[in-house]
Structures are given as structure tokens and as C-alpha cells.
Design an enzyme around this catalytic site. Structure first.
Site: not given
Ligand code: NAD
Length: 448
Positions: A46, A167, A224, A274, A277, A344
Site C-alpha cells: 500500500k 467515504e 452512527n 451497509g 461503519c 464491505r
Molecule cells: P482501513 O481498513 O481502510 O485502513 C486501515 C489502515 O491501517 C490499513 O491501511 C492498514 O494497513 C493500516 N494498519 C493496520 N495496522 C496498522 C498499524 N499497526 N500501524 C499502522 N497502520 C496500520 O480503515 P478505514 O476505513 O480508514 O477506517 C479507519 C478507522 O476509522 C476505523 O476505526 C473506522 O471505523 C473509522 N472510520 C472509518 C470511516 C470510513 O468511512 N471508512 C469513517 C469514520 C471513521
């Protein structure tokens, strides 16, 4: 030396841990505003993709910011580098029992603790990942102290800073949030983080809420859970409307949403919510209720109502076709919402599983998400290159995601179907145009 010290609270350099949907958008926006940003992720592939200026998922505005940010103040790598602020945006996926898996948060906290061992000066950690109440003050705090042999909040500041972006509009939401919630373990860190955001949002109208870490964590989940409740609520009304000749849930939702106390958002009836989140956060919330022996019946009903949406759509198809066994079924849309390739917890997944169980032959089309679906469903279903190809020869078609290109479809677009059973699962089509199509159904539309 970082520009930050306890006496001179000014955050200039920021490390973002986890370059997923949230972390990458955050990193690009902060870098574009002139902060020195270091993106850190454990996924080397990545990092290579991002380092070469490409976004590993579909998010158009992040893509357009990334190259610019890399040319300016953003760099990415597998090593943590000294910064004033460390933003943790790693994933918090669901476990089977609905509670969240905190493994990534634990690893990131350990990495931070180890990193802090060799550093002098005061640093702050902000938890942006969605974590269950108590995680920042509990697991994160303990782990950082243990690994670093330093004290929180005396040597290392800690805040819970939940993220509310969506997103598909990650940049827009990051640049124009309704509110910035800062849950602080110590006042100084809260002051510094608020100052940083005020600099970042100079000229942008937003609100700041300073509170405890536990309140900040709970605000994210409660927000949420409330939005998911609105969705399931209007879907309950939709089921009633579809059994009342002449009723139209769209009109009802509009009328209800005109009430300022209620508001129009998240009152769109259809196949339910879906994505990465809502389903995860509602389940996580239910598991916290259970753990603390608080009755979770409201949220359980929200979740169950959501899961039943697929059965309601299939019921509408069966009204015209009887059993769907052996029928060729077209799906328009696979992503959990338009403008993303993210599948997802998408409703399409639940629908595909149900249709395959019923013995249907499924063919699906999505403007962006086909590649991701292929990784999950392989050859269990077929994939079309266009909506036109998907519907050709089909007995039934479900509109699953309200992409603009589907909204524009007219009865003519479905002319090549074998049986013209069209189920609009998102109330996206102009149903006045389908008034003469006897086998047209929309979730929440009571046929006269
Ligand atoms: P994601 O799964 O797309 O990305 C997570 C990233 O973290 C990945 O690239 C992974 O490789 C990396 N990672 C894993 N372990 C790691 C570590 N130890 N050190 C550094 N990097 C590491 O997740 P996302 O969709 O970006 O969501 C992240 C958080 O934000 C979640 O808790 C989610 O619930 C929250 N969130 C997501 C959204 C959304 O729309 N996707 C909105 C609000 C909040």
C-alpha cells in the site's frame, strides 16, 4: 527537534498511522494545508502504491490531492519519524460476536510506545479510529506507558478525536466538518489539538467540542447508531407504505424531514445501510450494551430491520416470478453506496448470498466495484461490463446502489429483459415513467 514543547504548544509535524480511507484523506488534507505530514502503514505494498501517487481505493478527491501533497509536505514510509502529533487511524474491524477487534490499535500503540522510548520532548497521540468507550483511557494509555516507560499525560499527551467523514466525500467532509470532537486525557493536549484544528480550519465554519475521552468515543458511536436508527425507521415505514395502495414512502419521508426537529437526512428508504461503519458500529454498540448489562433492544431492532431489507426486496420479486430458483437475476450496483468501490458489508453481498441460496443465476454490474466483488464471489456470479449487458435476458433486476447512471434509466433501458421484473431497491428510478410497467416494484411504493 520537533517544534512542539509543553510550553510552546504548536503542532507543526504530524504522523498519521494507518493510510486507509480515513488516514490517507486526513494526511493529504493536512499536508495540503502546510503541515509536515508523515504517513505510516504496516502494509508495504500500500505504501508503494501511495508513494507513487496512486490511491489504493476509489476516492476521486483524495486522488487529486495526493500527488500535490507528495510534492509538498507529505512523505510515507514504514518507519515512524519524530512528530508533534501522532494520529492513529488504523482499522477496527468487527469480531464474529459484533464486538470490535482492537489488534491494530494495540499494535499501533505498541509501535508508538517503542518509538517514544528514544525521544525527548512532549508528544501527543490522537485516536481517530472508532473505538469502544474506554479504549483510549484503557488499552491505548496502558500500552503506550508500558512500552515507552513514560507517563501519560505528563510526558505524552492523549486525545480521542473521532472521525465523522463519509467515504466518497472524504476530502469534502475533512475540510468542512460539522464539528470537531476532542476528548482529552489532559487539558494541555486538548488545547494543542484544538489550536492545530483552528489553524487548519481557518475561515471554515465549524464547532469545537472539548470533553473527556470516553464522551468523545461515545459521541462517535451514538451518532452512527442514531443515523442507522433513522434509516431503519424509514424502512419500517416503507414496508407499511408498500402495502398501502397509493402510498409513496419518498413523499412521506420528505414531509417528515421538513420538520426541523427531524431533518431530511438519512430518511431515504430502500435496501438499508451497509459499508464499513454503520453495521460495524451498531453491532459494536450492542456488544457494549450487553457487556454492561444494559438493554440493547432498540439497536437490536435497528440491526434486525436492516438485515430484513433483502428479504423484503426478494418478496417483491417473488410476487411476479414465484420462486427465484433457476431465474436469471441482474444486480445493478455492488458498492455499499455510489461513488466508491467499497463493498464491505454492502447490501449487495447479503442479496447475492440469498439469491445463490435460492438457486438463482446472478449477473452483476457496478461502475467501480466489480473488481472488489470478483475477489469475494469469484465465479459464483457473473460480471457484466455495463447495465445494458447485465439486464439482457434477465428475468428480474434489482437496483441495489443508486449510482447516477442507474437513476437515468427508463423503461426502454430494460427492454432486453426476458421478464421485465424490476425491483428498485433504492427508490432511485423516476417511477412515474414506470407507471405502465406492471412488473415494476419499488421498496416502499404501494402500488395502486
Ligand atoms: P482501513 O481498513 O481502510 O485502513 C486501515 C489502515 O491501517 C490499513 O491501511 C492498514 O494497513 C493500516 N494498519 C493496520 N495496522 C496498522 C498499524 N499497526 N500501524 C499502522 N497502520 C496500520 O480503515 P478505514 O476505513 O480508514 O477506517 C479507519 C478507522 O476509522 C476505523 O476505526 C473506522 O471505523 C473509522 N472510520 C472509518 C470511516 C470510513 O468511512 N471508512 C469513517 C469514520 C471513521
Amino acid at each position: 527537534m520537533p517544534a512542539f514543547s509543553r510550553d510552546r504548544l504548536s503542532i507543526k509535524s504530524i504522523s498519521v498511522l494507518g493510510l486507509g480511507h480515513v488516514g490517507l484523506a486526513t494526511a493529504c488534507c493536512l499536508a495540503s494545508a502546510g503541515f509536515t505530514v508523515h504517513g505510516f502503514d504496516v502494509d508495504k505494498k500500500k505504501l508503494e502504491v501511495i508513494g507513487s501517487g496512486r490511491v489504493p481505493f476509489r476516492e476521486a478527491r483524495v486522488q487529486s490531492l495526493l500527488r500535490n501533497a507528495l510534492r509538498r509536505t507529505l512523505d510515507v514510509g514504514v518507519e515512524l519519524i519524530p512528530s508533534d502529533l501522532y494520529v492513529v487511524a488504523v482499522g477496527t474491524p468487527s469480531r464474529r460476536d459484533g464486538s470490535i477487534e482492537l489488534g491494530q490499535v494495540l499494535k499501533a500503540s505498541k509501535a508508538l510506545g517503542t518509538h517514544f522510548t528514544g525521544l525527548t520532548g512532549f508528544r501527543i497521540v490522537a485516536i481517530k479510529s472508532t473505538v469502544t468507550p474506554g479504549t483510549t483511557d484503557g488499552l491505548v494509555w496502558r500500552t503506550i506507558e508500558k512500552e515507552s516507560r513514560k507517563r501519560v499525560p505528563e510526558d505524552i499527551g492523549l486525545v480521542a478525536n473521532p472521525e465523522f467523514l463519509r467515504e466518497g466525500s472524504a476530502v469534502e467532509d475533512t475540510l468542512h466538518p460539522d464539528r470537531v470532537v476532542i476528548g482529552e486525557a489532559d487539558r494541555g493536549s486538548g488545547d494543542a489539538v484544538e489550536k492545530m484544528y483552528r489553524e487548519f480550519y481557518e475561515g471554515v465554519k465549524t464547532t469545537y467540542l472539548r470533553t473527556s475521552t470516553i464522551n468523545a468515543e461515545l459521541i462517535k458511536y451514538a451518532s452512527n447508531a442514531f443515523l442507522a436508527t433513522k434509516v431503519s425507521f424509514i424502512n419500517t415505514i416503507a414496508d407499511l407504505a408498500s402495502r398501502l395502495p397509493g402510498a409513496d414512502v419518498n413523499v412521506v419521508a420528505r414531509g417528515v424531514g421538513m420538520d426541523k426537529r427531524i431533518g431530511p437526512d438519512f430518511l431515504r428508504a430502500g435496501l438499508g445501510y451497509g459499508g464499513s461503519c454503520f453495521p460495524k458500529d451498531v453491532k459494536a454498540m450492542i456488544s457494549v450494551f450487553r457487556k454492561l448489562r444494559v438493554n440493547a433492544r432498540l439497536l437490536q431492532a435497528v440491526e434486525e430491520t436492516n438485515l430484513e431489507r433483502v428479504a423484503e426486496a426478494v418478496r417483491l420479486a417473488e410476487k411476479h416470478l414465484g420462486s427465484l430458483k433457476g431465474k436469471r437475476v441482474a444486480l445493478l450496483g455492488l458498492s455499499f453506496k455510489p461513488d466508491t468501490d467499497d463493498i464491505r458489508e454492502a447490501v449487495s453481498g447479503r442479496l447475492i448470498d440469498k439469491l445463490l441460496r435460492e438457486g438463482s443465476r446472478v449477473i452483476a454490474y457496478d461502475p467501480l466495484a466489480v473488481e472488489n466483488a470478483r475477489k469475494v464471489y469469484h465465479r459464483k456470479i457473473r460480471y457484466a461490463q455495463s447495465a445494458r449487458e447485465a439486464v439482457k435476458g434477465a428475468d428480474c433486476c434489482f437496483l441495489v446502489t443508486e449510482w447516477d447512471e442507474f437513476r437515468r434509466m427508463s423503461p426502454l433501458s430494460f427492454e432486453s429483459m426476458r421478464r421485465k421484473v424490476i425491483i428498485d431497491g433504492r427508490l432511485a428510478l423516476d417511477h412515474s415513467k414506470f407507471a405502465d410497467v406492471e412488473t415494476f416494484e419499488a421498496v416502499g411504493l404501494g402500488k395502486p
